[in-house]
Design a protein around this motif. Structure first.
Motif, PDB file in Angstrom:
ATOM      1  N   UNK A  47       0.945  -1.179   0.006  1.00 41.21           N
ATOM      2  CA  UNK A  47       0.099  -0.095   0.094  1.00 41.21           C
ATOM      3  C   UNK A  47       0.799   1.183   0.103  1.00 41.21           C
ATOM      4  N   UNK A  48       1.851   1.381   0.776  1.00 38.47           N
ATOM      5  CA  UNK A  48       2.439   2.679   1.107  1.00 38.47           C
ATOM      6  C   UNK A  48       3.740   2.935  -0.020  1.00 38.47           C
ATOM      7  N   UNK A  49       4.131   1.900  -0.699  1.00 35.76           N
ATOM      8  CA  UNK A  49       4.870   1.926  -1.889  1.00 35.76           C
ATOM      9  C   UNK A  49       4.047   2.027  -2.976  1.00 35.76           C
ATOM     10  N   UNK A  50       2.815   1.532  -3.234  1.00 38.79           N
ATOM     11  CA  UNK A  50       1.962   2.116  -4.535  1.00 38.79           C
ATOM     12  C   UNK A  50       1.436   3.311  -4.311  1.00 38.79           C
ATOM     13  N   UNK A  51       1.263   3.851  -3.304  1.00 39.53           N
ATOM     14  CA  UNK A  51       0.767   5.325  -3.383  1.00 39.53           C
ATOM     15  C   UNK A  51       1.988   6.121  -3.627  1.00 39.53           C
ATOM     16  N   UNK A  52       3.278   5.754  -3.190  1.00 39.73           N
ATOM     17  CA  UNK A  52       4.387   6.843  -3.539  1.00 39.73           C
ATOM     18  C   UNK A  52       4.687   6.889  -4.808  1.00 39.73           C
ATOM     19  N   UNK A  53       4.304   5.668  -5.691  1.00 36.62           N
ATOM     20  CA  UNK A  53       4.757   5.861  -7.168  1.00 36.62           C
ATOM     21  C   UNK A  53       3.401   6.081  -7.990  1.00 36.62           C
ATOM     22  N   UNK A  54       2.374   6.431  -7.554  1.00 40.29           N
ATOM     23  CA  UNK A  54       1.207   6.982  -8.268  1.00 40.29           C
ATOM     24  C   UNK A  54      -0.011   6.164  -8.238  1.00 40.29           C
ATOM     25  N   UNK A  55       0.114   4.994  -7.688  1.00 38.14           N
ATOM     26  CA  UNK A  55      -1.274   4.090  -7.691  1.00 38.14           C
ATOM     27  C   UNK A  55      -2.221   4.940  -7.144  1.00 38.14           C
ATOM     28  N   UNK A  56      -3.415   5.110  -7.588  1.00 38.02           N
ATOM     29  CA  UNK A  56      -4.547   5.742  -6.790  1.00 38.02           C
ATOM     30  C   UNK A  56      -5.886   5.054  -6.682  1.00 38.02           C
ATOM     31  N   UNK A  57      -5.605   3.716  -7.362  1.00 39.16           N
ATOM     32  CA  UNK A  57      -7.092   2.874  -7.126  1.00 39.16           C
ATOM     33  C   UNK A  57      -6.555   1.627  -6.868  1.00 39.16           C
ATOM     34  N   UNK A  58      -7.366   0.902  -6.131  1.00 35.26           N
ATOM     35  CA  UNK A  58      -7.153  -0.585  -5.360  1.00 35.26           C
ATOM     36  C   UNK A  58      -8.154  -1.336  -5.763  1.00 35.26           C
ATOM     37  N   UNK A  59      -8.349  -2.499  -6.439  1.00 37.73           N
ATOM     38  CA  UNK A  59      -9.207  -3.399  -6.408  1.00 37.73           C
ATOM     39  C   UNK A  59      -8.880  -4.520  -5.463  1.00 37.73           C
ATOM     40  N   UNK A  60      -9.613  -4.774  -4.643  1.00 36.49           N
ATOM     41  CA  UNK A  60      -9.335  -5.907  -3.522  1.00 36.49           C
ATOM     42  C   UNK A  60     -10.148  -7.093  -4.166  1.00 36.49           C
ATOM     43  N   UNK A  61      -9.274  -8.131  -4.423  1.00 31.76           N
ATOM     44  CA  UNK A  61     -10.009  -9.291  -4.839  1.00 31.76           C
ATOM     45  C   UNK A  61      -9.472 -10.830  -4.099  1.00 31.76           C
ATOM     46  N   UNK A  62      -9.721 -11.838  -4.487  1.00 32.03           N
ATOM     47  CA  UNK A  62      -9.194 -13.176  -3.933  1.00 32.03           C
ATOM     48  C   UNK A  62      -9.049 -14.187  -5.214  1.00 32.03           C
ATOM     49  N   UNK A  63      -9.738 -15.097  -4.748  1.00 32.78           N
ATOM     50  CA  UNK A  63     -10.690 -15.834  -3.779  1.00 32.78           C
ATOM     51  C   UNK A  63     -11.750 -14.819  -3.485  1.00 32.78           C
TER      52      UNK A  63
END
Length: 374
Positions: A47-63
């Protein structure tokens, strides 16, 4: 400036209470389930590295993501960090108590993705679900005013009903995204669609509905039309991101429950640029051989590398891999060479019109700014 890799598809568990035939994520039946990545590790290594590099949307999935005991805690953390959020769910965990709790914690910052492949009994061929279950879940979710997206796995097995399925979804005033069937964790290679299926059956349906997130290929939008309609330079980055169109590789990336990072969720468990447990996410996305090569569309082999739509389409990297074994090759389901000039011109016009409608919908709905901008 919009960022590359602004969308993360995070498979946070393989645990699932369904037993869908040919499950893509390998969550069904007696598959070996690894331990879920701990909460602290997800926050610190993803989460923290993703935010730092510009990721702004997360789709949580599985399972089934909500089977994690800390699923809501993860959602709340990501929400506080500023991410736009999505959940891909089979619907079984979305009871009233859970939905009410999510609404209280997240407000309207949540898109719930539900899946159905056909609105008839044949849906059970590919999903452990029914039309009635889908409609009951949809009605319950909409009572809490969450945005809903419908995911439709698209293959030879449901090509004859695909048009009716998309028409029904459109009649429900819902956006959808198509998921090309791949044998990621299945041996059903015959369920993959062919070039003929795409040209004669599937593509005519896809390009008739602009609410399909325009994330399909072949995508016949000229670079000039992209720039004219979106106001964004198509050459600003290796792939278009404001908004993303065609193949989304380079706009999104996927992390599986073991921490392996793939350019597309459907390539997970097969191709990886590295593992977040022992490598930095930034280095994986911007320095690994897989990721640095796969965004250089002009260097793809065959027709995809030299095509006039290379920047705005890119070809399906997943079908390149599963049908030819070469993820950097030509999309084997693209039929552009079978078109005469008049047919191609007509498809260009139709694609531009759909893109214009899609761009208006996403821009004025706030989606373009929220999901594609820092």
């Amino acid at each position: 400036m919009a960022a590359m890799f602004h969308f993360l598809y995070l498979e946070a568990t393989r645990k699932c209470n369904f037993n869908c035939p040919e499950c893509s994520s390998g969550s069904q039946g007696n598959c070996q389930i690894e331990e879920d990545m701990p909460y602290d590790v997800i926050v610190e290594r993803i989460l923290q590295p993703a935010w730092n590099l510009g990721t702004r949307f997360i789709d949580f999935s599985g399972g089934e993501f909500l089977l994690r005991s800390d699923a809501v805690r993860l959602l709340e953390k990501a929400h506080r960090m500023g991410f736009g959020l999505g959940i891909s769910s089979n619907g079984s965990t979305l009871d009233d108590a859970t939905l009410q709790h999510l609404e209280k914690l997240l407000g309207q910052n949540l898109i719930i993705s539900l899946g159905i492949n056909s609105f008839d009994e044949k849906n059970l061929v590919s999903r452990q679900s029914s039309e009635s279950n889908f409609m009951k879940t949809l009605e319950r979710v909409q009572r809490y005013h969450f945005r809903v997206n419908v995911s439709v796995t698209m293959g030879s097995f449901n090509k004859d009903s695909f048009g009716n399925t998309i028409q029904k979804i459109s009649g429900l005033y819902l956006p959808f995204n198509r998921i090309p069937f791949t044998p990621r964790n299945s041996k059903r290679t015959e369920w993959m669609f062919s070039k003929e299926d795409m040209k004669n059956v599937l593509h005519p349906v896809l390009c008739s509905h602009y609410k399909g997130y325009v994330s399909y290929v072949p995508f016949f939008l000229t670079p000039e039309d992209y720039e004219r309609i979106s106001g964004s330079a198509v050459s600003a980055l290796p792939v278009p991101v404001k908004p993303s169109i065609g193949c989304w590789v380079g706009s999104f990336y996927a992390i599986n429950p073991a921490g392996e990072v793939a350019p597309c969720p459907l390539l997970s468990d097969h191709l990886s640029g590295g593992n977040v447990l022992n490598e930095e996410l930034h280095d994986i996305l911007y320095r690994s051989d897989l990721f640095t090569r796969i965004v250089k569309r002009e260097e793809f082999e065959g027709k995809c590398g030299s095509c006039k739509f290379t920047r705005t389409c890119g070809g399906c990297r997943t079908y390149c891999y599963f049908k030819t074994g070469n993820v950097f090759g030509s999309d084997p389901t693209c039929f552009i060479e079978d078109l005469n000039q008049a047919e191609l011109t007509e498809l260009e016009k139709k694609t531009a019109k759909n893109f214009r409608n899609y761009f208006r919908m996403s821009h004025f709905g706030g989606q373009t700014q929220k999901n594609n901008s820092e």
